[in-house]
Design a protein around this motif. Structure first.
Motif, mmCIF file in Angstrom:
data_model
loop_
_atom_site.group_PDB
_atom_site.id
_atom_site.type_symbol
_atom_site.label_atom_id
_atom_site.label_comp_id
_atom_site.label_asym_id
_atom_site.label_seq_id
_atom_site.Cartn_x
_atom_site.Cartn_y
_atom_site.Cartn_z
ATOM 1 N N ALA A 113 -8.898 -3.230 -0.259
ATOM 2 C CA ALA A 113 -7.877 -4.039 -0.939
ATOM 3 C C ALA A 113 -7.349 -5.131 -0.010
ATOM 4 C CB ALA A 113 -6.743 -3.142 -1.423
ATOM 5 N N LYS A 149 -10.473 2.661 1.183
ATOM 6 C CA LYS A 149 -9.996 2.066 -0.071
ATOM 7 C C LYS A 149 -8.875 1.062 0.210
ATOM 8 C CE LYS A 149 -7.813 3.396 -4.459
ATOM 9 N NZ LYS A 149 -7.316 4.561 -5.252
ATOM 10 N N ILE A 150 -7.968 1.423 1.102
ATOM 11 C CA ILE A 150 -6.886 0.507 1.478
ATOM 12 C C ILE A 150 -7.456 -0.737 2.157
ATOM 13 C CG2 ILE A 150 -4.873 0.221 2.961
ATOM 14 C CD1 ILE A 150 -4.258 3.209 2.460
ATOM 15 N N GLU A 165 -2.731 11.986 -2.912
ATOM 16 C CA GLU A 165 -2.823 10.770 -3.729
ATOM 17 C C GLU A 165 -1.853 10.791 -4.901
ATOM 18 O OE1 GLU A 165 -6.110 8.100 -6.207
ATOM 19 O OE2 GLU A 165 -6.773 9.719 -4.858
ATOM 20 N N PRO A 195 -3.214 0.281 -3.711
ATOM 21 C CA PRO A 195 -3.995 1.422 -3.241
ATOM 22 C C PRO A 195 -3.088 2.551 -2.775
ATOM 23 C CG PRO A 195 -4.085 -0.373 -1.649
ATOM 24 C CD PRO A 195 -3.388 -0.912 -2.866
ATOM 25 N N ILE A 230 0.862 -1.178 0.000
ATOM 26 C CA ILE A 230 0.000 0.000 0.000
ATOM 27 C C ILE A 230 0.900 1.230 0.000
ATOM 28 C CG2 ILE A 230 -1.812 -1.209 1.287
ATOM 29 C CD1 ILE A 230 -0.980 0.449 3.765
#
Length: 326
Positions: free
Chosen positions: A286, A282-283, A228, A275, A222
């Protein structure tokens, strides 16, 4: 509920920093610390490759409860299995029973340095199976003589043997490796969240069933960060090698080779698989792919040495809360 680990990425941090991160990761609440075991980084931008076993010895003294694991050591070329047996036994004593020996068939990047060439995958797996037999015998504390196809051991004995022994996890990627190593190992190790790996493992006669006696330990990269776009660039700079997959990565010999093989990989390509950015949900989504596939443990790789302190101070605790609540 799955358990969650933090990866001591020896390719991107120096030895003192890794020990500091390990202590902090235990304080934050990670269940497991896994360490890579490399002679070289994949890319020169990563810039590090300290000796994992020295680092783990220090980590064993800097922590008290978190479990430790190599992820993974190749016990066939750079290290003779008799030497791996000795250092694993010593580390288990230093760690008061918290250590698991994670093993794999190796990568050309690390193993070619001793000048013995790089065997085909079938040979590497045969060497690994024989190495596990040597390690198991030596961990009994008995005097061992062994003459195999690949290794010879003459009058060897491990004098400091941990009472609880040393569990062994083995990295697998497909049906053939699962069928070969499931009867030899205590735990499964894999970097892809494939449920079929676990179902195949559990169907092999003599295997320790995942979720009962055995564990399945996964790993996912990650790149958490407040911006981002910056996180994507960092992941591309230091982890674009990941795009090749292990069938390619196992055979490339140098960081220059990895740089050449990934020269056309774009930041957005990396972000499709890793991610990136500040979104913890979101992480967590995953990471949850491993839990959904039946893995009992999953270790996170936070990309970039420069991001570790902020990740451990700001993001790791809330991320663990999300992961455990889901």
């Amino acid at each position: 509920m799955s358990r969650f680990g933090y990866t001591l990425m020896t390719e991107q941090s120096g030895p003192k920093q890794l020990v500091e991160y390990a202590a902090r990761a235990e304080q934050v609440g990670f269940d497991l610390l896994v360490s890579s075991d490399h002679y070289s980084p994949w890319l020169t931008s990563q810039g590090h490759a300290p000796y994992a076993w020295t680092v783990l010895g220090a980590v064993a003294q800097a922590t008290s409860d978190v479990e430790l694991m190599t992820y993974v050591t190749c016990p066939t070329m750079r290290y003779h299995p008799a030497v791996v047996a000795q250092k694993a036994a010593t580390l288990q004593i230093l760690a008061d029973g918290r250590f698991t020996l994670g093993l794999g068939s190796g990568e050309n990047l690390n193993e070619h340095v001793v000048g013995e060439g790089w065997p085909a995958v079938q040979t590497r797996q045969g060497m690994l199976a024989e190495a596990i037999e040597v390690i198991r015998r030596l961990h009994t504390g008995d005097l061992v003589d062994f003459a195999g196809e690949f290794f010879q051991v003459d009058s060897a004995r491990i004098w400091d043997v941990p009472e609880q022994g040393v569990d062994i996890g083995v990295a697998v990627s497909g049906d053939r490796s699962v069928e070969t190593f499931a009867p030899l190992a205590d735990h499964l190790v894999a970097v892809e969240p494939k449920a079929e790996l676990i179902s195949t493992w559990n169907g092999v006669p003599g295997a320790k069933r995942i979720g009962a006696e055995g564990r399945a330990v996964g790993q996912i990269p990650i790149c958490w960060g407040p911006d981002e776009a910056e996180a994507r660039e960092l992941a591309h700079d230091q982890f674009r090698w990941f795009a090749g997959g292990w069938s390619v990565n196992a055979d490339l010999p140098t960081p220059a080779g990895f740089a050449g093989a990934t020269q056309f990989v774009r930041p957005e390509d990396v972000a499709d698989n890793i991610p990136c950015g500040p979104d913890l949900d979101k992480i967590a989504e995953a990471v949850s792919a491993f839990s959904e596939a039946g893995f009992t443990d999953v270790a996170l790789v936070q990309i970039g040495d420069s991001t570790q302190e902020a990740f451990l101070s700001e993001a790791a605790g809330p991320l663990l809360e999300i992961l455990r609540s889901s």
